[in-house]
Design a protein around this motif. Structure first.
Motif, PDB file in Angstrom:
ATOM      1  N   PHE A 156       0.832  -1.201   0.000  1.00 36.58           N
ATOM      2  CA  PHE A 156       0.000   0.000   0.000  1.00 36.58           C
ATOM      3  C   PHE A 156       0.871   1.257   0.000  1.00 36.58           C
ATOM      4  O   PHE A 156       0.619   2.187  -0.768  1.00 36.58           O
ATOM      5  CB  PHE A 156      -0.930  -0.012   1.223  1.00 36.58           C
ATOM      6  N   GLY A 157       1.903   1.288   0.834  1.00 34.59           N
ATOM      7  CA  GLY A 157       2.791   2.448   0.884  1.00 34.59           C
ATOM      8  C   GLY A 157       3.459   2.720  -0.449  1.00 34.59           C
ATOM      9  O   GLY A 157       3.548   3.872  -0.897  1.00 34.59           O
ATOM     10  N   LYS A 158       3.898   1.675  -1.111  1.00 36.29           N
ATOM     11  CA  LYS A 158       4.527   1.821  -2.427  1.00 36.29           C
ATOM     12  C   LYS A 158       3.509   2.296  -3.468  1.00 36.29           C
ATOM     13  O   LYS A 158       3.821   3.110  -4.335  1.00 36.29           O
ATOM     14  CB  LYS A 158       5.147   0.495  -2.870  1.00 36.29           C
ATOM     15  N   PHE A 159       2.282   1.783  -3.377  1.00 38.46           N
ATOM     16  CA  PHE A 159       1.229   2.185  -4.307  1.00 38.46           C
ATOM     17  C   PHE A 159       0.915   3.673  -4.143  1.00 38.46           C
ATOM     18  O   PHE A 159       0.796   4.403  -5.134  1.00 38.46           O
ATOM     19  CB  PHE A 159      -0.020   1.330  -4.081  1.00 38.46           C
ATOM     20  N   ILE A 160       0.793   4.131  -2.913  1.00 37.19           N
ATOM     21  CA  ILE A 160       0.502   5.546  -2.658  1.00 37.19           C
ATOM     22  C   ILE A 160       1.641   6.421  -3.171  1.00 37.19           C
ATOM     23  O   ILE A 160       1.413   7.461  -3.791  1.00 37.19           O
ATOM     24  CB  ILE A 160       0.244   5.791  -1.156  1.00 37.19           C
ATOM     25  N   ALA A 161       2.884   6.000  -2.940  1.00 36.22           N
ATOM     26  CA  ALA A 161       4.038   6.767  -3.434  1.00 36.22           C
ATOM     27  C   ALA A 161       4.001   6.868  -4.962  1.00 36.22           C
ATOM     28  O   ALA A 161       4.259   7.939  -5.527  1.00 36.22           O
ATOM     29  CB  ALA A 161       5.339   6.130  -2.962  1.00 36.22           C
ATOM     30  N   ALA A 162       3.675   5.773  -5.642  1.00 33.24           N
ATOM     31  CA  ALA A 162       3.599   5.785  -7.107  1.00 33.24           C
ATOM     32  C   ALA A 162       2.474   6.697  -7.578  1.00 33.24           C
ATOM     33  O   ALA A 162       2.640   7.449  -8.549  1.00 33.24           O
ATOM     34  CB  ALA A 162       3.400   4.364  -7.638  1.00 33.24           C
ATOM     35  N   GLN A 163       1.334   6.651  -6.887  1.00 36.43           N
ATOM     36  CA  GLN A 163       0.220   7.530  -7.258  1.00 36.43           C
ATOM     37  C   GLN A 163       0.606   8.992  -7.095  1.00 36.43           C
ATOM     38  O   GLN A 163       0.370   9.807  -7.984  1.00 36.43           O
ATOM     39  CB  GLN A 163      -1.002   7.238  -6.398  1.00 36.43           C
ATOM     40  N   ALA A 214       4.434   2.534 -12.745  1.00 42.88           N
ATOM     41  CA  ALA A 214       4.537   1.902 -11.427  1.00 42.88           C
ATOM     42  C   ALA A 214       3.154   1.581 -10.862  1.00 42.88           C
ATOM     43  O   ALA A 214       2.947   0.509 -10.291  1.00 42.88           O
ATOM     44  CB  ALA A 214       5.311   2.804 -10.465  1.00 42.88           C
ATOM     45  N   VAL A 215       2.196   2.497 -11.019  1.00 34.32           N
ATOM     46  CA  VAL A 215       0.836   2.249 -10.536  1.00 34.32           C
ATOM     47  C   VAL A 215       0.279   0.984 -11.192  1.00 34.32           C
ATOM     48  O   VAL A 215      -0.323   0.144 -10.528  1.00 34.32           O
ATOM     49  CB  VAL A 215      -0.083   3.462 -10.799  1.00 34.32           C
ATOM     50  N   GLY A 216       0.503   0.827 -12.481  1.00 38.36           N
ATOM     51  CA  GLY A 216       0.004  -0.339 -13.202  1.00 38.36           C
ATOM     52  C   GLY A 216       0.524  -1.648 -12.655  1.00 38.36           C
ATOM     53  O   GLY A 216      -0.169  -2.670 -12.695  1.00 38.36           O
ATOM     54  N   GLU A 217       1.738  -1.635 -12.117  1.00 37.79           N
ATOM     55  CA  GLU A 217       2.322  -2.859 -11.566  1.00 37.79           C
ATOM     56  C   GLU A 217       1.629  -3.317 -10.291  1.00 37.79           C
ATOM     57  O   GLU A 217       1.740  -4.478  -9.908  1.00 37.79           O
ATOM     58  CB  GLU A 217       3.818  -2.654 -11.333  1.00 37.79           C
ATOM     59  N   PHE A 218       0.894  -2.428  -9.625  1.00 37.43           N
ATOM     60  CA  PHE A 218       0.206  -2.776  -8.387  1.00 37.43           C
ATOM     61  C   PHE A 218      -1.201  -3.315  -8.634  1.00 37.43           C
ATOM     62  O   PHE A 218      -1.781  -3.958  -7.775  1.00 37.43           O
ATOM     63  CB  PHE A 218       0.118  -1.563  -7.454  1.00 37.43           C
TER      64      PHE A 218
END
Length: 148
Positions: free
Chosen positions: A31-38, A45-49
Motif C-alpha cells: 500500500f505504501g509503495k502504491f501511494i508513493a507511485a500515485q 509503477a501504478v500499473g504494476e500494483f
C-alpha cells in the motif's frame, strides 16, 4: 495426551497469528509503495500494483471502472490535474479475508482537481482488496468513500 493437544492448539494459533502478521505487514508495504507511485503520478509503477484482470474494480466519482487497462487510462487523465493522496498511516487496518486475500482500510485526505481548477482537500475512507498472485500482492479493488 491433553498436554500434547494443548501444545498442538498453541502451535496452530501461533502459526495463524504469524501468518496474519506477515500478511498485514506485506499489504501495508505494498500500500505504501502504491501511494508513493500515485503521488508521483508514475503510471507505469501504478500499473504494476493493479491486478491484471478485467475483474479489477475501482469506484471513482460514483462510477465503476472495470479492468486494469481502463483504470490506467482513468489514472492518466486524473494525473494531468492535481492528485495527492495522504493516508493516515497510523490508522491503517488490514484484515486477512482468507489465505491470499486481504482487506485494507484507512482514512485519507485526498486532494484532486482537473487541470486548471483549484483542488480542495476532502476526507475519504479508503478500502482496498489485495490478492496474492505469483508476482506478489496486487490490488483487486479500490473503493473510496467520501465523508463529510
Amino acid at each position: 495426551m491433553k498436554a500434547s493437544f494443548a501444545c498442538s492448539i498453541a502451535a496452530i494459533l501461533f502459526a495463524a497469528t504469524a501468518a496474519h502478521a506477515g500478511t498485514e505487514d506485506e499489504v501495508k508495504v505494498q500500500f505504501g509503495k502504491f501511494i508513493a507511485a500515485q503521488n508521483a503520478h508514475d503510471l507505469k509503477a501504478v500499473g504494476e500494483f493493479l491486478l491484471n484482470s478485467p475483474q479489477f474494480l475501482w469506484i471513482t466519482r460514483n462510477t465503476p471502472v472495470w479492468g486494469r487497462d481502463a483504470a490506467l487510462k482513468r489514472f492518466e487523465e486524473n494525473y494531468k490535474g492535481t492528485w495527492l493522496l495522504e493516508p493516515k498511516l497510523e490508522e491503517i487496518k488490514v484484515s486477512e479475508l482468507s489465505a491470499g486475500a486481504a482487506q485494507l482500510f484507512v482514512p485519507a485526505v485526498f486532494t484532486i482537481a482537473p487541470p486548471g481548477q483549484t483542488a480542495q482537500p476532502r476526507n475519504f475512507l479508503l478500502t482496498q482488496t489485495y490478492v496474492r498472485t505469483a508476482d506478489g500482492w496486487r490490488l483487486a479493488t479500490i473503493l473510496p468513500f467520501p465523508i463529510p
